[in-house]
Scaffold this motif. Structure first.
Motif, PDB file in Angstrom:
ATOM      1  N   ASN A 140       5.359 -26.192  -2.250  1.00  0.00           N
ATOM      2  CA  ASN A 140       4.539 -27.391  -2.181  1.00  0.00           C
ATOM      3  C   ASN A 140       5.332 -28.498  -2.872  1.00  0.00           C
ATOM      4  N   PRO A 141       5.638 -29.587  -2.190  1.00  0.00           N
ATOM      5  CA  PRO A 141       6.461 -30.644  -2.791  1.00  0.00           C
ATOM      6  C   PRO A 141       5.934 -31.150  -4.136  1.00  0.00           C
ATOM      7  N   GLY A 142       4.630 -31.175  -4.321  1.00  0.00           N
ATOM      8  CA  GLY A 142       4.054 -31.651  -5.579  1.00  0.00           C
ATOM      9  C   GLY A 142       4.280 -30.718  -6.758  1.00  0.00           C
ATOM     10  N   ASP A 143       4.748 -29.502  -6.516  1.00  0.00           N
ATOM     11  CA  ASP A 143       4.985 -28.535  -7.588  1.00  0.00           C
ATOM     12  C   ASP A 143       6.396 -28.617  -8.166  1.00  0.00           C
ATOM     13  N   ALA A 144       7.222 -29.531  -7.669  1.00  0.00           N
ATOM     14  CA  ALA A 144       8.603 -29.637  -8.151  1.00  0.00           C
ATOM     15  C   ALA A 144       8.617 -29.983  -9.637  1.00  0.00           C
ATOM     16  N   ILE A 145       9.499 -29.349 -10.376  1.00  0.00           N
ATOM     17  CA  ILE A 145       9.669 -29.637 -11.793  1.00  0.00           C
ATOM     18  C   ILE A 145      10.404 -30.966 -11.948  1.00  0.00           C
ATOM     19  N   SER A 146      11.369 -31.179 -11.063  1.00  0.00           N
ATOM     20  CA  SER A 146      12.202 -32.372 -11.092  1.00  0.00           C
ATOM     21  C   SER A 146      12.838 -32.539  -9.719  1.00  0.00           C
ATOM     22  N   SER A 147      13.344 -33.737  -9.441  1.00  0.00           N
ATOM     23  CA  SER A 147      14.064 -33.949  -8.192  1.00  0.00           C
ATOM     24  C   SER A 147      15.107 -35.040  -8.380  1.00  0.00           C
ATOM     25  N   SER A 148      16.104 -35.040  -7.500  1.00  0.00           N
ATOM     26  CA  SER A 148      17.198 -36.000  -7.591  1.00  0.00           C
ATOM     27  C   SER A 148      17.927 -36.073  -6.256  1.00  0.00           C
ATOM     28  N   HIS A 149      18.592 -37.181  -6.033  1.00  0.00           N
ATOM     29  CA  HIS A 149      19.438 -37.303  -4.844  1.00  0.00           C
ATOM     30  C   HIS A 149      20.836 -36.746  -5.107  1.00  0.00           C
ATOM     31  N   LYS A 193      24.567 -32.608  -8.884  1.00  0.00           N
ATOM     32  CA  LYS A 193      25.004 -32.384 -10.271  1.00  0.00           C
ATOM     33  C   LYS A 193      23.911 -32.768 -11.265  1.00  0.00           C
ATOM     34  N   GLU A 194      23.214 -33.850 -10.988  1.00  0.00           N
ATOM     35  CA  GLU A 194      22.111 -34.258 -11.858  1.00  0.00           C
ATOM     36  C   GLU A 194      20.968 -33.246 -11.802  1.00  0.00           C
ATOM     37  N   ALA A 195      20.651 -32.752 -10.612  1.00  0.00           N
ATOM     38  CA  ALA A 195      19.601 -31.748 -10.469  1.00  0.00           C
ATOM     39  C   ALA A 195      19.973 -30.476 -11.214  1.00  0.00           C
ATOM     40  N   ARG A 196      21.225 -30.054 -11.105  1.00  0.00           N
ATOM     41  CA  ARG A 196      21.664 -28.827 -11.792  1.00  0.00           C
ATOM     42  C   ARG A 196      21.610 -29.004 -13.302  1.00  0.00           C
ATOM     43  N   ARG A 197      22.035 -30.164 -13.770  1.00  0.00           N
ATOM     44  CA  ARG A 197      21.993 -30.450 -15.211  1.00  0.00           C
ATOM     45  C   ARG A 197      20.535 -30.397 -15.709  1.00  0.00           C
ATOM     46  N   SER A 198      19.621 -30.976 -14.950  1.00  0.00           N
ATOM     47  CA  SER A 198      18.197 -30.924 -15.319  1.00  0.00           C
ATOM     48  C   SER A 198      17.696 -29.488 -15.371  1.00  0.00           C
TER      49      SER A 198
END
Length: 74
Positions: A9-18, A21-26
């Protein structure tokens, strides 16, 4: 890269990024903050190229969520 598709469910994402590398760091920060936390997956939305972070156990059935491609697992 992994070609495995999962549904969340898209609303369950902890975090998101374009940016991957930023997503992996998060994801690494989240994992380090809760070392006993469940498995985390980084997925790619093939429609808009955006990366999202989810706890793996939040996966839902095909008809109840959006399809993503798994990019990395932590």
């Amino acid at each position: 890269m992994n070609n495995e598709n999962v549904f969340f469910n898209p609303g369950d994402a902890i975090s998101s990024s374009h940016d991957f590398k930023e997503a992996r760091r998060s994801a690494q920060i989240i994992k380090a903050g809760k070392p006993t936390a469940k498995k985390i997956v980084i997925v790619n939305d093939t429609e808009n190229g955006k990366y999202a972070i989810y706890f793996a156990d939040q996966e839902v059935d095909q008809g109840k969520g959006k399809a993503y491609r798994i990019v990395d697992k932590l």
